[in-house]
Write a protein that holds these residues in place. Structure first.
Motif, PDB file in Angstrom:
ATOM      1  N   SER A  10     -32.662  93.720 -63.070  1.00 50.12           N
ATOM      2  CA  SER A  10     -31.250  93.919 -62.750  1.00 50.12           C
ATOM      3  C   SER A  10     -30.485  94.418 -63.969  1.00 50.12           C
ATOM      4  CB  SER A  10     -30.635  92.604 -62.248  1.00 50.12           C
ATOM      5  OG  SER A  10     -31.219  92.197 -61.026  1.00 50.12           O
ATOM      6  N   GLU A  11     -30.787  93.862 -65.140  1.00 48.54           N
ATOM      7  CA  GLU A  11     -30.117  94.319 -66.352  1.00 48.54           C
ATOM      8  C   GLU A  11     -30.473  95.766 -66.665  1.00 48.54           C
ATOM      9  OE1 GLU A  11     -29.906  90.072 -68.760  1.00 48.54           O
ATOM     10  OE2 GLU A  11     -30.259  91.934 -69.839  1.00 48.54           O
ATOM     11  N   TYR A  12     -31.754  96.081 -66.562  1.00 51.09           N
ATOM     12  CA  TYR A  12     -32.179  97.435 -66.909  1.00 51.09           C
ATOM     13  C   TYR A  12     -31.648  98.465 -65.921  1.00 51.09           C
ATOM     14  CZ  TYR A  12     -35.014  98.731 -70.880  1.00 51.09           C
ATOM     15  OH  TYR A  12     -35.400  99.127 -72.124  1.00 51.09           O
ATOM     16  N   ALA A  13     -31.592  98.070 -64.651  1.00 45.54           N
ATOM     17  CA  ALA A  13     -31.107  99.001 -63.630  1.00 45.54           C
ATOM     18  C   ALA A  13     -29.660  99.380 -63.862  1.00 45.54           C
ATOM     19  CB  ALA A  13     -31.257  98.375 -62.248  1.00 45.54           C
ATOM     20  N   ALA A  14     -28.916  98.518 -64.533  1.00 47.04           N
ATOM     21  CA  ALA A  14     -27.482  98.734 -64.700  1.00 47.04           C
ATOM     22  C   ALA A  14     -27.117  99.313 -66.059  1.00 47.04           C
ATOM     23  CB  ALA A  14     -26.753  97.413 -64.485  1.00 47.04           C
ATOM     24  N   ASP A  15     -28.088  99.756 -66.822  1.00 44.14           N
ATOM     25  CA  ASP A  15     -27.799 100.272 -68.158  1.00 44.14           C
ATOM     26  C   ASP A  15     -26.809 101.435 -68.145  1.00 44.14           C
ATOM     27  OD1 ASP A  15     -29.087  98.493 -69.714  1.00 44.14           O
ATOM     28  OD2 ASP A  15     -30.752  99.802 -70.267  1.00 44.14           O
ATOM     29  N   ASP A  16     -26.798 102.201 -67.042  1.00 41.20           N
ATOM     30  CA  ASP A  16     -25.912 103.368 -66.982  1.00 41.20           C
ATOM     31  C   ASP A  16     -24.444 102.968 -67.106  1.00 41.20           C
ATOM     32  OD1 ASP A  16     -28.066 104.989 -66.695  1.00 41.20           O
ATOM     33  OD2 ASP A  16     -27.861 105.240 -64.527  1.00 41.20           O
TER      34      ASP A  16
END
Length: 379
Positions: free
Chosen positions: A205-211
């Protein structure tokens, strides 16, 4: 001439994503950075066009994924002034807790079910100086006692109810995304206490939201320790698939199991401590739970060793056993990229491995002719 910086553990690598400060004393054994191995032979045998990777967590310092969470749990225990840690364990947690306590100069108390722990794991905890307390009961009895005694004694619990454990374990998802340059379509894991499937979802979830610099509300699973909590979600995430042993499958029964039994001792847990969180992961990821019997588990362990040269403990093999079944049935469709977590090394439970091995052991006299004959007879 330039040299690569020496790897010093997952906290240093992901310091900006973990609840530590510049002054935090890091307790590390160089955990993390484990291989993501693409399987070559098993996918061909399935007759399906899929990519299967295994995240070989058995190559952590004490031989299991528990080290990822333990480095964080013990680091924070030291930071908070604790002098002792305590855990209930089916084996891997006790080995990890003992090692990191030794590294930090703390006392480790480990409660294990008497007669229900693989010898390789017990040996680790004993050699690393833990106070081993054998309980006439199962893991769930031990966990109940740990929670009770922590209210009365100055000890820090380092089971997965400790939120820092999940913060460390989420880094496996970071490593997978970085190596694949994307999230897998499916991530398959063994499920016992269910902390690991929860931690991976936090990480993805954290990585998916890096944008956008934020994460989904699923980050509430980290109990407020995520520095990116709140905000919209962008980016793909995998379907999270958790497999349980048939004799120890509360998620499949829809209720706790009082007397779990399975050859996969690491997931012989009937009362998962991350019960609620795992159901959240199941719903939000669009994944599912399923079960495998002991025969399927051991067959997958043997298949992985004989066909890919990768030796994992029985509980680890359930992730591959379940994935293969779902690939064959089409539930995991062709064209998918799948990661299976192998939670512990095969040497954790050598007795079970030896008992099912069919590799020949040939005894001969110390003569060249007999060596030659043994070779030719077994080619």
């Amino acid at each position: 001439m330039s040299f690569r910086q020496r790897y010093t553990g997952l906290i240093e690598r992901y310091r900006d994503r973990l609840p530590v400060s510049d002054d935090t004393r890091i307790i590390s054994l160089g955990e993390g950075n484990t291989p993501l191995i693409k399987l070559n032979n098993i996918p061909r045998s399935l007759g399906k066009e899929v990519d299967i990777y295994v995240k070989y967590e058995g190559l952590n310092p004490t031989g299991s994924f528990k080290d990822r969470g333990m480095t964080m749990a013990v680091t924070k225990a030291v930071e908070e002034g604790s002098k002792a840690i305590i855990c209930a364990s089916t084996g891997n947690t006790s080995a990890s807790a003992a090692a990191y306590a030794a590294r930090a100069g703390l006392t480790a108390f480990v409660l294990i079910p008497d007669g229900k722990i693989a010898q390789g794991k017990l040996a680790q905890a004993m050699m690393e100086g833990a106070v081993v307390i054998q309980v006439n009961g199962n893991f769930d009895d031990g966990m109940r006692l740990v929670k009770e005694v922590a209210k009365e004694a100055p000890v820090t619990i380092v089971n997965s109810i400790n939120p820092y454990r999940l913060q460390g374990q989420k880094t496996a998802a970071f490593e997978i995304v970085e190596e694949l340059e994307r999230a897998p379509d499916f991530h398959c894991l063994p499920v016992g206490n269910a902390g690991n499937i929860t931690a991976h979802w936090i990480g993805y979830s954290e990585y998916a939201a890096d944008d956008c610099g934020h994460v989904t509300d699923a980050c509430s699973l980290c109990d407020g320790h995520c520095r990116y909590a709140g905000g919209p979600l962008s980016g793909p995430k995998p379907k999270m698939v958790g497999y349980q042993a048939s004799g120890s499958a509360p998620f499949m029964r829809g209720a706790m199991v009082d007397n779990p039994e399975t050859v996969a001792t690491a997931i012989r847990i009937g009362h998962p401590q991350s019960w609620d969180n795992a159901w959240i992961v199941n719903k939000e990821s669009g994944g599912w739970f399923d079960e495998c019997d002991d025969e399927e588990i051991l067959a997958a362990q043997k298949l992985l060793a004989e066909n890919e040269g990768i030796f994992c403990e029985p509980a680890s093999a359930i992730s591959l056993a379940g994935a293969m079944r779902d690939i064959k049935s089409g539930k995991i469709p062709e064209g998918s990229t799948i990661v299976c977590t192998l939670t512990g090394h095969g040497l954790k439970d050598p007795d079970t491995a030896i008992a099912q091995s069919t590799a020949p052991v040939v005894k001969i006299d110390a003569e060249m002719t007999q060596v030659k004959k043994a070779i030719l007879d077994n080619m």
